[in-house]
Design a protein around this motif. Structure first.
Motif, mmCIF file in Angstrom:
data_model
loop_
_atom_site.group_PDB
_atom_site.id
_atom_site.type_symbol
_atom_site.label_atom_id
_atom_site.label_comp_id
_atom_site.label_asym_id
_atom_site.label_seq_id
_atom_site.Cartn_x
_atom_site.Cartn_y
_atom_site.Cartn_z
ATOM 1 N N UNK A 114 0.843 -1.190 0.000
ATOM 2 C CA UNK A 114 0.000 0.000 0.000
ATOM 3 C C UNK A 114 0.877 1.238 0.000
ATOM 4 N N UNK A 115 0.437 2.257 -0.728
ATOM 5 C CA UNK A 115 1.229 3.479 -0.896
ATOM 6 C C UNK A 115 0.275 4.633 -1.179
ATOM 7 N N UNK A 116 0.765 5.871 -1.175
ATOM 8 C CA UNK A 116 -0.132 6.986 -1.515
ATOM 9 C C UNK A 116 -0.542 6.927 -2.985
ATOM 10 N N UNK A 117 -1.634 7.611 -3.321
ATOM 11 C CA UNK A 117 -2.138 7.660 -4.696
ATOM 12 C C UNK A 117 -1.056 8.188 -5.652
ATOM 13 N N UNK A 118 -0.816 7.422 -6.728
ATOM 14 C CA UNK A 118 0.101 7.896 -7.773
ATOM 15 C C UNK A 118 -0.603 8.986 -8.574
ATOM 16 N N UNK A 119 0.106 10.096 -8.832
ATOM 17 C CA UNK A 119 -0.447 11.172 -9.659
ATOM 18 C C UNK A 119 0.456 11.360 -10.885
ATOM 19 N N UNK A 120 -0.121 11.873 -11.991
ATOM 20 C CA UNK A 120 0.688 12.033 -13.198
ATOM 21 C C UNK A 120 1.904 12.926 -12.945
ATOM 22 N N UNK A 121 3.047 12.484 -13.400
ATOM 23 C CA UNK A 121 4.271 13.277 -13.316
ATOM 24 C C UNK A 121 5.105 12.962 -14.545
ATOM 25 N N UNK A 122 5.769 13.974 -15.069
ATOM 26 C CA UNK A 122 6.534 13.823 -16.308
ATOM 27 C C UNK A 122 5.663 13.204 -17.408
ATOM 28 N N UNK A 123 4.415 13.676 -17.436
ATOM 29 C CA UNK A 123 3.545 13.376 -18.559
ATOM 30 C C UNK A 123 2.696 12.125 -18.461
ATOM 31 N N UNK A 124 2.960 11.262 -17.490
ATOM 32 C CA UNK A 124 2.205 10.014 -17.373
ATOM 33 C C UNK A 124 2.045 9.627 -15.910
#
Lengths: 162, 206
Positions: A114-124
Motif C-alpha cells: 500500500x502506498x499513496x495515490x500515484x499522480x501524473x508526473x513527467x507526462x504520465x
C-alpha cells in the motif's frame, strides 16, 4: 468401392498431420522451457534509491501496487523476494526518500504494498519497481496507469538466475 | 479605421480573441489539482512550457502582420523579441524539469526516454534553437534571402508540429479542452500564414 477402415486420402492426411506435429515437436521444448524473463523497461531505474526499507505501507496509503514474481522457464512462484517500489504520489516526488519502500512476496509469489495515490508526473501516471537483491538478475519496471483515477497498478516479474 | 483600413471593433475583437487564446489555458492550468503535489520549480517549468506554446501562437501572426496595431515592420520587430522570449521559455521548461528529475531529462535528451511525447518535445526544442540562431546571425550568414526564408520556415513547421504533438500527448497540468483548443489555434494560424504568405515560395521559383 470404399475401404471400411481407411481411404488413401485419410492415410495421407493423417500421416501428414503427424509429420507436421512431429516437426513442430522439435520446437516445443523451447516453448515448454518457456516463460521468458521480464526485461527492464526504459527509464525504469530513474530516481532509484538502493536499499529501500521493507515497510507495512508507504506513507498514508490508499493505493495498491500489486504483482507476481516467478522464475523464468518453469514459471514457478518465487517466495520471499524483495520488491522495491517508488513513484510520484500525493505525498512526494519520486526522488524523496519517503516515496520509497519495499515488500516481500508471499508463498505464492504474490506481492502487494500500500502506498499513496500515484499522480501524473513527467507526462504520465506511472510507478517504478525494482528487483535488485542479487540472487536473480536485476530488473527495473516502469508501468503506466491506463487512467490516473485508478487506485491500483500491477507489475509482474519473471526473474532469471544472476 | 486603422491604416490597413480595418474597423476598430474588428481589431478589438482580434485582441480579445488572442487574449482569450493565451490566458484561458494558463488560468485553467493554474487550477489544476496536480499543482498541489508538485514543487514550485516543477510547477514553474510546466508553465514555461505553456507560455512557450502561447508565444508560438503569436509568432506566425506577428511575422505576417495579422495583429492589429502590430503590422509590417513593428510586427517583425516584436516577432524577434517574442522569439527570444520563446527560447528563454524553452530553456526554463527543460531546465526546471532537469532540476525536478535529472535522469528523466537526460533520457529525453539522449532519445532513450520511454515516453514518446518527449521525443517530439526535444525535436521542437532543437528546431527552436536552430531557428533562433538563424535569425540572430541572419546578416552574418549572408544566405540568399529565399534560402534563409525556406530554412526558417521549415524549422517553424518542425517546431509547431513537434510542440503540438508533444503537448497533446502529455497528461499534465493543462486542462484537456483548453489544451486541445490552443493546439488547434497554433496549428491553424501557422498553416494560414504558411499558405497565405508563402515566404518559402521564392526559393522554389526558377
Amino acid at each position: 468401392m470404399k475401404n471400411g477402415f481407411m481411404t488413401r486420402r485419410t492415410l495421407l492426411s493423417t500421416s501428414g498431420a503427424l509429420l507436421v506435429t512431429g516437426a513442430l515437436g522439435l520446437f516445443t521444448p523451447a516453448v515448454a522451457k518457456g516463460l521468458a524473463p521480464t526485461p527492464s523497461m526504459r527509464g525504469g531505474s530513474n530516481n532509484y534509491r538502493p536499499g529501500a526499507p521493507i515497510v507495512d505501507r508507504i506513507g498514508g496509503g490508499g493505493f495498491w501496487m500489486t504483482g507476481t514474481v516467478r522464475r523464468a522457464g518453469d514459471g514457478s512462484p518465487l517466495a520471499g523476494q524483495r520488491i522495491q517500489v517508488w513513484a510520484h504520489t500525493t505525498e512526494g516526488h519520486e526522488r524523496d526518500p519517503e516515496s520509497h519502500g519495499a515488500t516481500l512476496t508471499d508463498a505464492n509469489g504474490n506481492y502487494r504494498i500500500e502506498m499513496p495515490q500515484i499522480v501524473p508526473a513527467f507526462g504520465q501516471p506511472h510507478g517504478h519497481l525494482a528487483y535488485d537483491s542479487g540472487e536473480f538478475k536485476t530488473v527495473f519496471l516502469r508501468p503506466v496507469m491506463r487512467n490516473a483515477r485508478e487506485t491500483t497498478l500491477n507489475a509482474d516479474f519473471v526473474l532469471q538466475p544472476a | 479605421m486603422d491604416r490597413q483600413g480595418h474597423s476598430a471593433p474588428r481589431n478589438a475583437l482580434i485582441w480579445v480573441a488572442l487574449g482569450a487564446a493565451a490566458f484561458v489555458p494558463l488560468i485553467a492550468a493554474a487550477l489544476s489539482p496536480l499543482l498541489a503535489w508538485r514543487e514550485p520549480i516543477y510547477i514553474a517549468s510546466g508553465f514555461a512550457g505553456i507560455i512557450a506554446l502561447v508565444l508560438l501562437m503569436m509568432q506566425p501572426l506577428l511575422v505576417a502582420g495579422y495583429i492589429p496595431g502590430l503590422a509590417a515592420l513593428r510586427g517583425r520587430r516584436i516577432h524577434r523579441v517574442v522569439g527570444a522570449v520563446l527560447v528563454l521559455s524553452v530553456l526554463l521548461h527543460v531546465g526546471g524539469l532537469w532540476i525536478t528529475s535529472p535522469p528523466d531529462v537526460v533520457d529525453v535528451l539522449l532519445f532513450r526516454s520511454p515516453t514518446p511525447f518527449s521525443i517530439w518535445g526535444v525535436v521542437a526544442m532543437w528546431a527552436v534553437f536552430a531557428a533562433a540562431l538563424l535569425a540572430t546571425f541572419r546578416n552574418r550568414l549572408k544566405l540568399p534571402l529565399p534560402l534563409w526564408r525556406v530554412a526558417h520556415t521549415a524549422l517553424a513547421v518542425v517546431i509547431v508540429t513537434g510542440a503540438v504533438v508533444h503537448t497533446l500527448l502529455i497528461e499534465g497540468t493543462m486542462e484537456p479542452i483548453s489544451k486541445v483548443v490552443l493546439c488547434v489555434i497554433v496549428s491553424l494560424v501557422s498553416a494560414k500564414v504558411f499558405l497565405s504568405r508563402r515566404s518559402w515560395a521564392a526559393y522554389f521559383r526558377n
